[in-house]
Design an enzyme around this catalytic site. Structure first.
Site, PDB file in Angstrom:
ATOM      1  N   SER A  52       0.813  -1.222   0.000  1.00 24.86           N
ATOM      2  CA  SER A  52       0.000   0.000   0.000  1.00 24.86           C
ATOM      3  C   SER A  52       0.845   1.270   0.000  1.00 24.86           C
ATOM      4  CB  SER A  52      -0.959  -0.044   1.194  1.00 24.86           C
ATOM      5  OG  SER A  52      -1.758   1.103   1.228  1.00 24.86           O
ATOM      6  N   ASP A  92      -2.762   6.515  -3.054  1.00 25.22           N
ATOM      7  CA  ASP A  92      -1.640   5.862  -2.376  1.00 25.22           C
ATOM      8  C   ASP A  92      -1.080   4.789  -3.336  1.00 25.22           C
ATOM      9  OD1 ASP A  92      -3.768   4.062  -2.164  1.00 25.22           O
ATOM     10  OD2 ASP A  92      -2.938   3.163  -0.337  1.00 25.22           O
ATOM     11  N   ASP A 149      -1.260   1.522  -3.849  1.00 26.97           N
ATOM     12  CA  ASP A 149      -2.095   0.492  -4.481  1.00 26.97           C
ATOM     13  C   ASP A 149      -3.471   1.014  -4.876  1.00 26.97           C
ATOM     14  OD1 ASP A 149      -2.921   0.646  -1.793  1.00 26.97           O
ATOM     15  OD2 ASP A 149      -3.673  -1.407  -1.836  1.00 26.97           O
TER      16      ASP A 149
HETATM   17 MG    MG Z   1      -3.605   1.322   0.091  1.00 27.51          MG
END
Ligand code: MG
Length: 448
Positions: free
Chosen positions: A96, A238, A240
């Site tokens: 992430s 962000d 991902d």
């Molecule tokens: Mg994320």
């Protein structure tokens, strides 16, 4: 071994997040599932391919077939799993918003939601056992499938008023943080007729543009360009792309509670009411705008899967977190960054610039601070705080004390040896005074 945190399994590549671990996690997932196939996708981190092939190896050894979707956002994988009957789940390789040396494994259930705690526990239990592999003629196979990203983009577009967005001829600045959405979100902008200035929209697992957590300090370039040009909004994902944050037309970074409030208000008004869900740590701004728009607001424990679950069980029309995680149930019950961006475009097209909309919202003074606390003291400290707290005390997650003019939340971190103390009120001094009061109490009870 307990491996799953609030967002799957995370670690530093080739340290704790290594191929041996990934093979065993693959075998553990394979032993928990009856059969496959499973879909897999990654973000563009330098270790993502290595972890992907190791986890695939473990899965195939237990007889699981794999559909490899390539590099796409986490919500695009979730959408693929949800919409393909017969696909029994998914695995996303991503850390992430963490620094580039990290990577992680997130497991997706058959309905596209994140694994429940029970499913994670089953994988953790299996991880520590000697897992049986299948014989040579039952080994799983892997196929690559193209186009999951574009199908996802088309699905997002079908959920908003694309015609109004196209007619508005919007100009935006888009920052994909060199992450998993570098192909899908610019494609979405093109399909919506939006003129997007692209920042950090080349996939690069070293994250050369900035760190992939979409904070105000990491997004200084986006803020500067949005403020300087005639763009109506700046947007960022962000790493991902399950999250999104926004910069207003005048170059003002919007804290996540404001975008949550904006979209919640739009959804409640459009829907003619409805239930909105967010964690107990969320600013009262969200509750206020939902209620004044004729909606119902409900708190949940912290964590996006918990918010999604509450929405699913109670018929919520919208929910999310103040970190840019936004959940649109008619699309899917998980955080979806592209869906958040498309919805903000619809709001701007129909209601005007973000600065004007935000200036009408009630604002509070809030403070967050942390106090280090050994894990073994957490339970006792929380118990003592609950005993001495004065006000309306609730324990949905941590200890929340509501006053007539604000609230305080004292909550032990699930992953780190610390307490988080949140305080919010209409007065700056009062907010500070209350957070200091509870900081003092937490410190005193840690001492004994
Ligand atoms: Mg994320």
């Amino acid at each position: 071994m307990r491996m799953f945190g609030t967002n799957g399994i995370r670690g530093i590549a080739n340290a704790d997040m290594n191929p041996e671990l990934a093979i065993q996690v693959g075998k553990a997932i394979g032993s928990v599932l009856d059969n496959g196939p499973l879909a897999i996708a990654t973000d563009p981190r330098t270790s993502s391919q290595m972890i992907k092939y190791a986890i695939c190896s473990g899965l195939m050894a237990t007889g699981i077939d794999i559909i490899d979707l390539g590099v796409i956002p986490t919500p695009a994988l979730q959408y693929y799993v949800k919409t393909h009957t017969g696909v029994r789940g998914g695995v996303m390789i991503t850390a992430s918003h963490n620094p580039p040396e990290y990577n992680g494994i997130k497991c997706i259930a058959e309905d596209g939601t994140e694994f429940t705690k029970e499913q994670e526990s089953m994988v953790e239990d299996a991880y520590d056992t000697d897992i049986q592999c299948v014989q040579w003629d039952c080994i799983g196979q892997i196929v690559s499938v193209d186009g999951a990203g574009e199908t996802y983009v088309d699905a997002v577009i079908s959920r908003v008023d694309a015609e109004s967005i196209r007619k508005a001829k919007l100009k935006v600045v888009l920052d994909c943080s060199n992450g998993a959405a570098c192909e899908t979100t610019p494609l979405m902008m093109k399909k919506l007729g939006v003129d997007a200035v692209l920042l950090n929209c080349m996939m690069d697992g070293t994250f050369p543009g900035h760190e992939s957590e979409p904070t105000e300090s990491n997004l200084s370039e986006l803020i500067e360009v949005t403020g300087r040009t005639d763009a109506v909004v700046g947007m960022a994902h962000d790493g991902d792309a399950d999250r999104c944050v926004f910069v207003s037309n005048t170059g003002r970074y919007l804290p996540g509670d404001l975008s949550l409030a904006l979209i919640a208000q739009h959804r409640v008004v459009t829907n003619g009411g409805g239930k909105v869900y967010a964690p107990v740590s969320t600013s009262s701004t969200v509750k206020d705008v939902v209620e004044s728009s004729g909606g119902e607001f409900h708190y949940t424990a912290v964590g996006s899967p918990i918010v999604a679950r509450a929405m699913m069980e109670n018929g919520g029309i919208f929910g999310g977190e103040d970190n840019g995680g936004l959940i649109f149930p008619e699309h899917q019950y998980c955080r979806d960054g592209a869906m958040g961006m498309a919805t903000i475009l619809e709001i701007i097209a129909k209601e005007g610039p973000l600065d004007d909309l935000i200036s009408k919202m009630p604002r509070y003074h809030s403070l967050k601070l942390t106090v280090r606390c050994p894990n073994e003291r957490k339970e006792l400290v929380a118990k003592r705080i609950a005993e001495v707290a004065e006000g309306n005390v609730t324990t949905l997650d941590g200890i929340r004390i509501d006053y007539d003019d604000g609230w305080v939340l004292i909550r032990a971190s699930g992953t780190e040896p610390k307490f988080r103390i949140y305080s919010e009120s209409s007065d700056e001094g009062l907010t500070k005074e209350r957070s200091e009061h509870y900081r003092g109490l937490v410190e005193k009870f840690i001492e004994g």
